[in-house]
Design an enzyme around this catalytic site. Structure first.
Site, PDB file in Angstrom:
ATOM      1  N   GLY A   1       0.816  -1.213   0.000  1.00  0.00           N
ATOM      2  CA  GLY A   1       0.000   0.000   0.000  1.00  0.00           C
ATOM      3  C   GLY A   1       0.844   1.255   0.000  1.00  0.00           C
ATOM      4  O   GLY A   1       1.988   1.257   0.468  1.00  0.00           O
TER       5      GLY A   1
ATOM      6  N   GLY B   1       0.419   5.780   0.418  1.00  0.00           N
ATOM      7  CA  GLY B   1      -0.433   6.905   0.776  1.00  0.00           C
ATOM      8  C   GLY B   1       0.380   8.162   0.898  1.00  0.00           C
ATOM      9  O   GLY B   1       1.590   8.181   0.624  1.00  0.00           O
TER      10      GLY B   1
ATOM     11  N   GLY C   1       3.302   7.753   3.566  1.00  0.00           N
ATOM     12  CA  GLY C   1       4.342   6.751   3.434  1.00  0.00           C
ATOM     13  C   GLY C   1       3.900   5.549   2.619  1.00  0.00           C
ATOM     14  O   GLY C   1       2.823   5.544   2.014  1.00  0.00           O
TER      15      GLY C   1
ATOM     16  N   VAL D   1       3.667   1.136   2.610  1.00  0.00           N
ATOM     17  CA  VAL D   1       3.551   0.011   3.532  1.00  0.00           C
ATOM     18  C   VAL D   1       3.978  -1.271   2.822  1.00  0.00           C
ATOM     19  O   VAL D   1       3.549  -1.540   1.698  1.00  0.00           O
ATOM     20  CB  VAL D   1       2.105  -0.140   4.056  1.00  0.00           C
TER      21      VAL D   1
ATOM     22  N   LYS E   1       5.832   0.165   7.707  1.00  0.00           N
ATOM     23  CA  LYS E   1       5.555   1.438   7.050  1.00  0.00           C
ATOM     24  C   LYS E   1       6.792   2.325   7.058  1.00  0.00           C
ATOM     25  O   LYS E   1       7.337   2.637   8.125  1.00  0.00           O
ATOM     26  CB  LYS E   1       4.397   2.164   7.730  1.00  0.00           C
TER      27      LYS E   1
ATOM     28  N   ASP F   1      -6.740  10.346  10.472  1.00  0.00           N
ATOM     29  CA  ASP F   1      -6.803   9.939   9.069  1.00  0.00           C
ATOM     30  C   ASP F   1      -7.703   8.718   8.905  1.00  0.00           C
ATOM     31  O   ASP F   1      -7.357   7.764   8.216  1.00  0.00           O
ATOM     32  CB  ASP F   1      -5.396   9.648   8.542  1.00  0.00           C
TER      33      ASP F   1
END
Length: 310
Positions: free
Chosen positions: A89, A91, A94, A96, A113, A206
């Site tokens: 992932g 975002g 950062g 992951v 992360k 978030d």
């Protein structure tokens, strides 16, 4: 790092996080609309231009980590005691990765992360360690716990969190055509976990579907409290303001854009957006004057009903 960038990094960082989540056309529109300072706009364009160029701390955490993986093709990349397996992932704050380490004869898998910042200043590193201690004390069955954390040799911070296999809450509900009452029960479990964090004086900041997974047993799990701050007087105002600007625009409360104080109400706002999306299939939309439109004016009734067994 460019001295001009370093001098204005506190202003640049939150804007850069927002821009990195947008496509080129949207970036140009945001720069024109929200950045009146010409020199600040030029620095942002310079940083965005570097996105496709080699570098370490002047690039995003995602690019940095990917370059390490490419450089270590002949041997597994390690961060701390963890061997990185693959990217799961990305975002604004950062990237992951799935990672693992051997502990007492068994393999422990984690979500690792890498943040999109480099912390070389001792005070910044001390602040990071303090936040890591905050996260480590969060204990709730629906909150993915913090296992470890530290810095790479280049000063890039990382967290190792409990690895959760699951689907985002909206996708999970729609895939099973859950009824409204079933969605509300799942949402109540999410609220219970957020309340537990608030009792520990931690605001998530978030909350969004990507940070709420539902596991194979149908239990919601909240991820990524990495930008949370203690709600007490120990935080300096400039620290709080820097942290709160790391946000996801579609779910962020108004005070996160304006720079006003963050409270537990910030998470309540995001939960409201999530609830709207769970029930109508869409996030709330704003008209001119910031008046929200009624869900009945937004929802595609046939599509919403088909996805909800109702």
């Amino acid at each position: 790092m460019n001295p001009a960038v370093a001098a204005r990094w506190q202003e640049l960082a939150p804007l850069l996080d927002r821009l990195l989540d947008l496509d080129p056309a949207q970036r140009d529109a945001l720069l024109a609309r929200d950045v009146a300072d010409e020199s600040l706009r030029a620095l942002l364009r310079e940083l965005l231009a570097r996105e496709a160029q080699p570098g370490i701390l002047d690039r995003s955490g995602a690019d940095y980590a990917e370059s390490l993986i490419a450089a270590a093709a002949a041997a597994p990349l390690t961060v701390g005691a963890y061997r990185v397996l693959d990217l799961i992932g990305e975002g604004g704050s950062g990237s992951v990765y799935r990672a693992e380490r051997e502990v007492d004869g068994y393999v422990q898998r984690v979500a690792l992360k890498l943040l999109r910042v480099g912390l070389r200043d001792p005070q910044e590193q001390a602040r990071f360690r303090r936040e890591r201690r905050i996260l480590a004390r969060l204990e709730h069955p629906a909150i993915a716990r913090l296992i470890d954390g530290g810095f790479t040799a280049e000063g890039v911070p990382w967290f190792a969190l409990e690895y959760v296999e699951g689907e985002t809450i909206v996708r999970w509900c729609d895939a099973r055509a859950l009824r409204v009452d079933e969605r509300l029960r799942l949402f109540a479990d999410v609220c219970d976990a957020v309340e537990a964090a608030h009792r520990a004086l931690v605001v998530h900041r978030d909350l969004k579907p990507a940070n709420i997974l539902v596991d194979a047993q149908g239990r919601p799990r909240l991820l990524d409290f990495g930008i949370a701050k203690l709600l007490d007087d120990s935080e300096r105002e400039d620290d709080t303001r820097t942290g709160l600007r790391r946000l996801t625009p579609a779910y962020a409360a108004p005070e996160q854009f304006s720079g006003d104080g963050i409270t537990t109400a910030t998470d309540v706002y995001a939960l409201g957006v999530l609830l709207h999306e769970l029930l109508t299939g869409q996030r709330p939309a704003l008209r001119r004057g910031d008046a929200t439109r009624r869900p009945s004016q937004l929802a595609d009734d046939a599509a919403a009903a088909a996805a909800r067994s109702t």
